[in-house]
Design an enzyme around this catalytic site. Structure first.
Site, PDB file in Angstrom:
ATOM      1  N   HIS A 132       1.208  -1.442  -0.123  1.00  0.00           N
ATOM      2  CA  HIS A 132      -0.120  -0.256  -0.152  1.00  0.00           C
ATOM      3  C   HIS A 132       1.346   1.247  -0.408  1.00  0.00           C
ATOM      4  CE1 HIS A 132      -2.730   3.088   1.759  1.00  0.00           C
ATOM      5  NE2 HIS A 132      -4.020   1.968   1.756  1.00  0.00           N
ATOM      6  N   ASP A 209       3.210  -4.526   7.287  1.00  0.00           N
ATOM      7  CA  ASP A 209       1.539  -4.097   8.165  1.00  0.00           C
ATOM      8  C   ASP A 209       1.098  -4.857   7.941  1.00  0.00           C
ATOM      9  OD1 ASP A 209      -0.619  -3.059   7.353  1.00  0.00           O
ATOM     10  OD2 ASP A 209       0.371  -1.881   5.787  1.00  0.00           O
ATOM     11  N   GLN A 212      -4.936  -5.409   6.541  1.00  0.00           N
ATOM     12  CA  GLN A 212      -5.409  -6.829   5.967  1.00  0.00           C
ATOM     13  C   GLN A 212      -5.107  -7.743   6.135  1.00  0.00           C
ATOM     14  OE1 GLN A 212      -7.429  -5.270   3.735  1.00  0.00           O
ATOM     15  NE2 GLN A 212      -6.937  -3.473   3.665  1.00  0.00           N
ATOM     16  N   CYS A 373      -4.461   2.964  -3.901  1.00  0.00           N
ATOM     17  CA  CYS A 373      -3.322   2.715  -3.201  1.00  0.00           C
ATOM     18  C   CYS A 373      -2.363   1.915  -3.091  1.00  0.00           C
ATOM     19  CB  CYS A 373      -3.547   3.080  -1.618  1.00  0.00           C
ATOM     20  SG  CYS A 373      -4.790   4.584  -1.823  1.00  0.00           S
TER      21      CYS A 373
HETATM   22  C1  LIG Z   1      -2.609  -3.257   3.149  1.00  0.00           C
HETATM   23  C2  LIG Z   1      -2.724  -1.913   3.621  1.00  0.00           C
HETATM   24  N1  LIG Z   1      -1.988  -1.006   4.454  1.00  0.00           N
HETATM   25  C3  LIG Z   1      -2.364   0.273   5.098  1.00  0.00           C
HETATM   26  C4  LIG Z   1      -2.921   1.166   4.433  1.00  0.00           C
HETATM   27  C5  LIG Z   1      -3.619   2.366   5.547  1.00  0.00           C
HETATM   28  O1  LIG Z   1      -4.564   2.589   6.124  1.00  0.00           O
HETATM   29  P1  LIG Z   1      -5.182   3.605   6.856  1.00  0.00           P
HETATM   30  O2  LIG Z   1      -6.053   4.437   5.711  1.00  0.00           O
HETATM   31  O3  LIG Z   1      -6.131   2.895   8.144  1.00  0.00           O
HETATM   32  O4  LIG Z   1      -4.103   4.031   7.672  1.00  0.00           O
HETATM   33  C6  LIG Z   1      -4.276   0.032   4.580  1.00  0.00           C
HETATM   34  C7  LIG Z   1      -5.782   0.577   3.518  1.00  0.00           C
HETATM   35  O5  LIG Z   1      -6.538   0.599   2.470  1.00  0.00           O
HETATM   36  C8  LIG Z   1      -4.642  -0.823   3.669  1.00  0.00           C
HETATM   37  O6  LIG Z   1      -4.919  -1.675   3.217  1.00  0.00           O
END
Ligand SMILES: Cc1ncc(COP(=O)(O)O)c(C=O)c1O
Length: 415
Positions: A132, A209, A212, A373
């Site tokens: 992301h 991260d 998900q 993203c």
């Molecule tokens: C794998 C992953 N990382 C990071 C994020 C960012 O999350 P947030 O917008 O809640 O900070 C997302 C959001 O879709 C995500 O799917």
């Protein structure tokens, strides 16, 4: 995925579970809602709404700085959530749980503190091709500032990481490996055990991260032994604007503060300031008190959930949805890893993803479209975006049938 399942709860019953989520029970454009955008934000159970309303209605006050009753109640409720999160994810200590605004802020916190303190010219940070943007851009900013280099683990056509290439990227200049546990764009569950073992064998810390990962089952942080772990409450059936950064205590102790302000200090004078112990060192200012309390209620709910039943139910949905979507002429699934969660990204020959989503929306079906993203993922597949159905344990085979017939409508209109 490593799970920390506890015993003794009601067996998984999707219809009963659905009744806990009031947002699922509504019509959109006159049709019963089919909510398949859980990867973006999940629905919340009633107990989360109640907990947040309880704070705002019954004991709304600031935390850690008042001796009056409302402040004491708010402080106790807020502080208790740290322990709940630590227990749910099996962290060694609640002092390893830092509250943030979300995954994005958690990763930025590590980049700005650990990263600034540990990276120099020529050093390297390793990410993967399926990150992301929130696990790419903070490292690009840091690398630019420090004259360091971002290295990228490539993936194959199924959306699986090339682990041989990963091993070859690790060297004496690698300061951190920061990878997505489970991909939002593809659904791939990455081989995090192997990533951790290979990195730790060289003494390299790893950030996962987990945005998900946690919505599809609890992770056991001590068993994983990762150094940092980030996730967002709103994807974990909790409120928006709250997230968690887990960091091993020894690392948090060494890291400089993130932001300066109230609540993160031990004492302040113009001669100099000393900082509070972790996690408070990283939590300047009034936190999202109601949001953290809502996250606590979400964790309470998930602790009661029959996770083994939920995981089996999601696996059935993934298989069923994969079969159904594969029947649709001109539809191509993007992300077909052997090990994946119930996320179905797809493109169709006959229609742009935005048109697909617009038609589905008219049918009351919520899916997401775009690059999610994760532009490097789209570049790899040579597409500008996908339509994505991301399922949760409260979805049903009937939801998948509605998606299937909505996509047949797309074919009949555009095909
Ligand atoms: C794998 C992953 N990382 C990071 C994020 C960012 O999350 P947030 O917008 O809640 O900070 C997302 C959001 O879709 C995500 O799917």
């Amino acid at each position: 995925m490593t799970t920390a399942l506890s015993a003794q709860r009601l067996p998984f019953d999707v219809e009963r579970v659905r009744r806990d989520f009031p947002g699922l029970d509504q019509t959109v454009h006159g049709k019963p809602l089919v909510y398949l955008d859980n990867g973006a934000t999940a629905q919340v159970p009633q107990c989360v709404l109640d907990a947040m309303q309880g704070f705002h209605r019954d004991y709304r006050a600031n935390v850690h700085r008042g001796i009056h009753q409302l402040s004491a109640t708010a402080t106790a409720a807020y502080d208790a959530v740290r322990g709940k999160v630590a227990r749910y994810l099996n962290a060694a200590s609640e002092s390893e749980i830092v509250f943030t605004r979300g995954t994005t802020e958690s990763i930025n916190l590590v980049a700005s503190t650990f990263g600034r303190a540990n990276l120099g010219p020529g050093d390297e940070v390793v990410v993967s091709q399926m990150e992301h943007h929130s696990n790419i851009v903070p490292w690009q900013i840091l690398c630019e500032e420090k004259g360091a280099r971002l290295r990228v683990i490539p993936m194959n056509e199924r959306g699986e990481l090339d682990m041989e290439h990963f091993a070859s990227l690790l060297n004496e200049r690698t300061r951190l490996v920061s990878v997505v546990h489970t991909s939002n764009a593809l659904g791939t569950i990455n081989p995090v055990r192997q990533i951790l073992d290979l990195s730790h064998a060289r003494g390299i810390p790893v950030l996962l991260d987990g945005a998900q990962a946690v919505p599809h089952g609890p992770v056991d942080l001590q068993a994983l032994d990762c150094d940092f772990f980030a996730f967002s409450a709103h994807k974990l059936f909790g409120p928006t604007g709250v997230g968690v950064l887990y960091g091993k205590r020894a690392l948090l102790d060494e890291m400089p503060p993130y932001q300066g302000g109230g609540d993160m200090i031990e004492s302040v004078s113009f001669a100099g300031t000393t900082y509070a112990e972790p996690p408070h060192k990283f939590e300047a200012g009034t936190p999202n008190i109601g949001g953290v309390i809502g996250l606590g209620a979400a964790i309470d709910y998930l602790e009661e959930l029959d996770w083994s039943g939920a995981v089996a139910h999601e696996a059935d949905l993934l298989q069923y949805a994969t079969e159904k979507l594969s029947e649709i002429a001109g539809l191509r699934l993007v992300g077909t890893a052997v090990n994946k969660v119930a996320v179905l990204s797809f493109v169709m020959d006959c229609a742009h993803p935005h048109d697909i989503a617009a038609i589905l929306d008219q049918e009351g079906i919520a899916v997401r479209t775009g690059h999610h993203c994760a532009e490097p993922v789209m570049d790899f597949f040579g597409i500008s975006g996908t339509a994505r159905a991301s399922l949760s344990f409260y979805n049903t085979r009937e939801d998948v049938d509605r998606l299937y017939s909505g996509l047949q409508t797309v074919v009949s209109l555009f095909g």
